[in-house]
Design a protein around this motif. Structure first.
Motif: not given
Ligand code: NAD
Ligand code: DAU
Length: 369
Positions: A18, A21-22, A42, A44-46, A49, A76, A98, A101, A116, A202-204
């Motif tokens: 992941g 992602g963010f 690693l 998947k580039y959703s 991404s 995955l 990953a 989210s 996922s 983690c929180s937001n």
């Molecule tokens: P995001 O949606 O910005 O990024 C997630 C990334 O995971 C994407 O690039 C996506 O392509 C990739 N992904 C999704 N499914 C996949 C798969 N099947 N195979 C490979 N790649 C895959 O999410 P984020 O906000 O960066 O969150 C990252 C992680 O942190 C997540 O697990 C989320 O549950 C957790 N989290 C997020 C927050 C938040 O506030 N954003 C807070 C606590 C925990």
């Protein structure tokens, strides 16, 4: 920011899932800048991404850093591709981010979240178990999987109390139910097969490079475009906000110093209602880009999110007392940084919106799938 340069030597291979992602992107950037390790991203580039921020760091660091970075476009959900990717990465540390989210998307289309977040985590665990069992003893001793999860697995709080590591799981959205399932799988692989793991909830998070579907970028961009700012329900739902770089500090601490088999709750101790968040953003914009009338006039109350969790709040005592973690930015400071970043990066927002086909329309109120 905490300095992690001494923690990872040049022989260390870190697999980040992941990483496009963010939060994963923020983590990959820090690992590239602050360590000598090889980073395998690693993803998947959703729709969510984008690797612009990583590319910027790579071009600033030059060819040595480029040789330390590998991107594996892998989903995955595929058992065989995941197994092959783990074999190729040959990791010493895995940081698993990953996931699908976004809660609103999980309401409209839960199956992608099951695939996922649950199946994807299961495939990764099976591949890592095989990898870990075959490692030579010295690397086997040091190997670790860090599973990155959310406070939403604990459900919804009333006006009092905070979530901690002993709070019972009570997920209430399709997203949080799948994240809870993935946490349970990771714990089960630790207890049953001995896989060395640590977990964080983690929180937001907020900050630069967040895909513009989550509250803070949505509000900034709607305001900049002079469009209605959607506040779900009565705007009284509370979240505990954490600047993304502070989350990365916490992740690196847990990955390197956390006790194997343990989970750690991470939160900013910055509880704010959605109404307060939206009004704070409008106030910053009123000062930075005045336009005659206040941006608050754009705030519009809209249909609530189905099953909308009322309040999240984290008690971070364990990570603070055991690992010495504290967030470095207040919400006020982080929000100003974030608003300034989005003002300066509207071209990036347009690019990712166009590529994903998501232009800020309301999602998550459909009842059928
Ligand atoms: P995001 O949606 O910005 O990024 C997630 C990334 O995971 C994407 O690039 C996506 O392509 C990739 N992904 C999704 N499914 C996949 C798969 N099947 N195979 C490979 N790649 C895959 O999410 P984020 O906000 O960066 O969150 C990252 C992680 O942190 C997540 O697990 C989320 O549950 C957790 N989290 C997020 C927050 C938040 O506030 N954003 C807070 C606590 C925990
Ligand atoms: O708590 C951690 C979680 O935080 C992460 O696990 C999730 O991946 C992340 O998306 C986030 O979930 P939330 O549902 O809390 O975030 P979101 O930004 O979607 O919404 C924050 C709050 O703002 C929530 O109460 C719903 C509300 N909201 C959201 C949007 C997008 C609005 O009022 N208007 C909006 O337009």
């Amino acid at each position: 920011m905490i300095d992690f340069s001494h923690n990872f030597n040049k022989d260390c291979k870190i697999l980040v899932t992941g990483g496009a992602g963010f939060i994963g992107g923020a983590l990959v950037r820090r690992l590239l800048i602050e360590t000598k390790a090889t980073i395998i991203n690693l993803d998947k580039y959703s729709y969510a991404s984008d690797a612009t921020s990583i590319d910027e760091v790579l071009s600033g660091l030059g060819s040595v850093a480029n040789n330390r970075y590998k991107l594996l476009k892998v989903d995955l959900r595929s058992e065989s591709d995941t197994a092959l990717a783990v074999q190729m990465a040959d990791p010493d540390l895995v940081m698993h981010l990953a996931a699908e989210s976004h809660v609103d998307r999980s309401i409209d289309g839960p199956s992608a979240f099951l695939e996922s977040n649950i199946l994807g985590t299961f495939n990764l665990l099976q591949a890592l178990r095989d990898h870990w069992e075959r490692l030579p003893e010295d690397r086997k001793q040091l190997f670790r999987l860090h599973h990155i999860s959310t406070d939403e697995v604990f459900g919804s709080l009333g006006s009092k109390g905070r979530f901690s590591e002993i709070t019972p799981y009570n997920p209430r959205s399709p997203y949080s139910a799948t994240k809870a399932a993935s946490d349970h799988l990771v714990s089960a692989w630790h207890h049953t097969y001995g896989l060395p793991v640590v977990l964080t909830n983690c929180s937001n998070n907020y900050g630069p490079w967040q895909f513009p579907e989550k509250l803070i970028p949505v509000v900034i961009l709607k305001a900049l475009e002079n469009q209605k700012i959607p506040l779900y329900g009565d705007g009284a739902n509370v979240r505990d906000w954490l600047f993304v770089e502070d989350h990365v500090d916490a992740l690196l601490l847990v990955a390197t110093k956390g006790v194997c088999g343990r989970s750690y709750c991470i939160g900013g101790s910055e509880e704010h209602s959605n109404k307060q968040v939206v009004e704070s953003i409008c106030k910053i914009l009123d000062e930075k880009l005045p336009k005659g009338k206040s941006y608050t006039e754009l705030i519009t109350y809209v249909t609530d999110r189905p099953g909308h969790d009322k309040r999240y709040a984290i008690n971070p005592d364990r990570i603070t007392s055991e690992l010495g973690w504290h967030p470095s930015k207040t919400f006020e400071e982080g929000l100003i940084t974030t608003v300034e970043w989005y003002i300066a990066h509207r071209d990036w927002c347009e690019k990712v919106s166009k590529r994903s086909g998501y232009f800020g329309d309301r999602i998550g109120i459909s009842t059928a799938n």
